[in-house]
Write a protein that holds these residues in place. Sequence first.
Motif, PDB file in Angstrom:
ATOM      1  N   ASP A   1       0.814  -1.210   0.000  1.00  0.00           N
ATOM      2  CA  ASP A   1       0.000   0.000   0.000  1.00  0.00           C
ATOM      3  C   ASP A   1       0.850   1.263   0.000  1.00  0.00           C
ATOM      4  OD1 ASP A   1       0.872  -0.713   2.563  1.00  0.00           O
ATOM      5  OD2 ASP A   1      -0.757   0.376   3.536  1.00  0.00           O
TER       6      ASP A   1
ATOM      7  N   SER B   1      -1.543   4.008  22.753  1.00  0.00           N
ATOM      8  CA  SER B   1      -1.388   3.988  21.297  1.00  0.00           C
ATOM      9  C   SER B   1      -2.138   2.791  20.719  1.00  0.00           C
ATOM     10  CB  SER B   1       0.092   3.917  20.901  1.00  0.00           C
ATOM     11  OG  SER B   1       0.681   2.731  21.410  1.00  0.00           O
TER      12      SER B   1
ATOM     13  N   TYR C   1      -0.118  -4.239  13.485  1.00  0.00           N
ATOM     14  CA  TYR C   1       0.050  -3.159  12.508  1.00  0.00           C
ATOM     15  C   TYR C   1       0.486  -1.894  13.222  1.00  0.00           C
ATOM     16  CZ  TYR C   1      -1.146   0.650   9.331  1.00  0.00           C
ATOM     17  OH  TYR C   1      -1.103   1.785   8.563  1.00  0.00           O
ATOM     18  N   SER C   2       1.378  -1.109  12.568  1.00  0.00           N
ATOM     19  CA  SER C   2       1.847   0.154  13.128  1.00  0.00           C
ATOM     20  C   SER C   2       1.730   1.260  12.087  1.00  0.00           C
ATOM     21  CB  SER C   2       3.310   0.033  13.591  1.00  0.00           C
ATOM     22  OG  SER C   2       3.844   1.305  13.893  1.00  0.00           O
ATOM     23  N   SER C   3       0.871   2.226  12.345  1.00  0.00           N
ATOM     24  CA  SER C   3       0.752   3.370  11.433  1.00  0.00           C
ATOM     25  C   SER C   3       2.020   4.221  11.471  1.00  0.00           C
ATOM     26  CB  SER C   3      -0.469   4.216  11.809  1.00  0.00           C
ATOM     27  OG  SER C   3      -0.370   4.681  13.148  1.00  0.00           O
ATOM     28  N   ASP C   4       2.712   4.225  12.613  1.00  0.00           N
ATOM     29  CA  ASP C   4       3.973   4.963  12.715  1.00  0.00           C
ATOM     30  C   ASP C   4       5.036   4.336  11.811  1.00  0.00           C
ATOM     31  OD1 ASP C   4       5.699   7.008  14.288  1.00  0.00           O
ATOM     32  OD2 ASP C   4       6.824   5.132  14.492  1.00  0.00           O
TER      33      ASP C   4
ATOM     34  N   ALA D   1       4.377   2.622   9.132  1.00  0.00           N
ATOM     35  CA  ALA D   1       3.949   2.924   7.761  1.00  0.00           C
ATOM     36  C   ALA D   1       4.356   4.329   7.354  1.00  0.00           C
ATOM     37  CB  ALA D   1       2.431   2.761   7.644  1.00  0.00           C
ATOM     38  N   ALA D   2       4.330   5.275   8.292  1.00  0.00           N
ATOM     39  CA  ALA D   2       4.635   6.668   7.975  1.00  0.00           C
ATOM     40  C   ALA D   2       6.129   6.987   8.039  1.00  0.00           C
ATOM     41  CB  ALA D   2       3.879   7.587   8.936  1.00  0.00           C
TER      42      ALA D   2
ATOM     43  N   ASN E   1       6.404  -4.786  14.707  1.00  0.00           N
ATOM     44  CA  ASN E   1       5.538  -3.906  13.918  1.00  0.00           C
ATOM     45  C   ASN E   1       5.473  -4.350  12.462  1.00  0.00           C
ATOM     46  OD1 ASN E   1       6.493  -0.745  15.518  1.00  0.00           O
ATOM     47  ND2 ASN E   1       5.069  -2.337  16.170  1.00  0.00           N
TER      48      ASN E   1
ATOM     49  N   ARG F   1       4.020  -2.939   8.686  1.00  0.00           N
ATOM     50  CA  ARG F   1       3.597  -1.670   8.080  1.00  0.00           C
ATOM     51  C   ARG F   1       2.531  -1.829   7.004  1.00  0.00           C
ATOM     52  NH1 ARG F   1       8.545   0.154   4.099  1.00  0.00           N
ATOM     53  NH2 ARG F   1       8.478  -1.653   2.735  1.00  0.00           N
ATOM     54  N   ASP F   2       2.354  -3.036   6.480  1.00  0.00           N
ATOM     55  CA  ASP F   2       1.367  -3.275   5.424  1.00  0.00           C
ATOM     56  C   ASP F   2       0.058  -3.694   6.091  1.00  0.00           C
ATOM     57  OD1 ASP F   2      -0.243  -4.267   3.360  1.00  0.00           O
ATOM     58  OD2 ASP F   2       1.487  -4.948   2.200  1.00  0.00           O
ATOM     59  N   GLU F   3      -0.897  -2.770   6.132  1.00  0.00           N
ATOM     60  CA  GLU F   3      -2.138  -3.034   6.868  1.00  0.00           C
ATOM     61  C   GLU F   3      -2.941  -4.159   6.240  1.00  0.00           C
ATOM     62  OE1 GLU F   3      -5.851  -0.570   8.891  1.00  0.00           O
ATOM     63  OE2 GLU F   3      -4.583   0.405   7.384  1.00  0.00           O
TER      64      GLU F   3
END
Length: 283
Positions: free
Chosen positions: A110, A225, A241-244, A246-247, A259, A261-263
């Motif tokens: 993604d 968090s 999953y970690s949005s941090d 991913a960002a 963690n 990163r791919d949701e």
Amino acid sequence: MRSTRRTTGALAAAAALAVVCAGCTVQPSDGEGGSPVRVGQPGDKPSGTASAKPEPTATTGPPGDDAKPAPKKAEVLWSRGDTGRDVREIQARLRQVAWLFDGPTGTYDDLTERAVEGFQGKRGLPKTGRMDSVTWQRLLKMTREPGKWDLYLMGGQPAAEPDPRCLTGRVLCVDKTSRTLRWMVGGRTLTTVSVRFGSQYTPTREGVFQVYWKSRDHHSTLYDSPMPYAMFFSGGQAVHYSSDFAARGYGGASHGCVNVRDERAIADLFDQVRNGDKVVVSW
């Protein structure tokens, strides 16, 4: 006497005709029984018919224009779900133009899709998120050929050979060296994703564990968090999953968790993994 007058009259008529036609040249007719054709002299205006231009048609367009074929639809070369060395090169080149900040991983995920979409939109191309032939040529012109360091040593290296303890049963096989997680069943790898770990102050534990609790929409009360798709294997440490991640990519670290990163990948993994499945964390 009558004969003399007729002769004189004929001569006078001929002389008058010669004066009227001075400067004119009479040519033979343009066809049998047609009228004589007058040949223009210097100073005459063109008739306007000799240099008439052909009318444009639907196929030729205006006179002098070359017919332009309809543009071809760009061919899709790579898209979400594709894997391999070519995908790594796409990701490495996107890093060079600051559209991707971590990886390469070799998986068109993604993050890669969003990076391609942003690159396309900036250049007025259709924002599909898929790497088509037109987008690829534009990216090639703006970047250099990535080397081995660009492809493998900035995070997301190729998955290492699985730990022998991962070769039997249903296993989340985590390798810290390559920063990858394999989902394996009966010794066969079904999914590989990039992961990151805890810092030196909050390290991810190594060893053999089991998934003892799954929480789809988990929220950490200790760190306040979100931890979506959490699969706990050792105390408060879980795969999630970690949005941090991913960002920020590998610029950050977890508090000990693994963690992902791919949701989409972790959502699929969450549905497949069961409580009691093995977790192996190794170097």
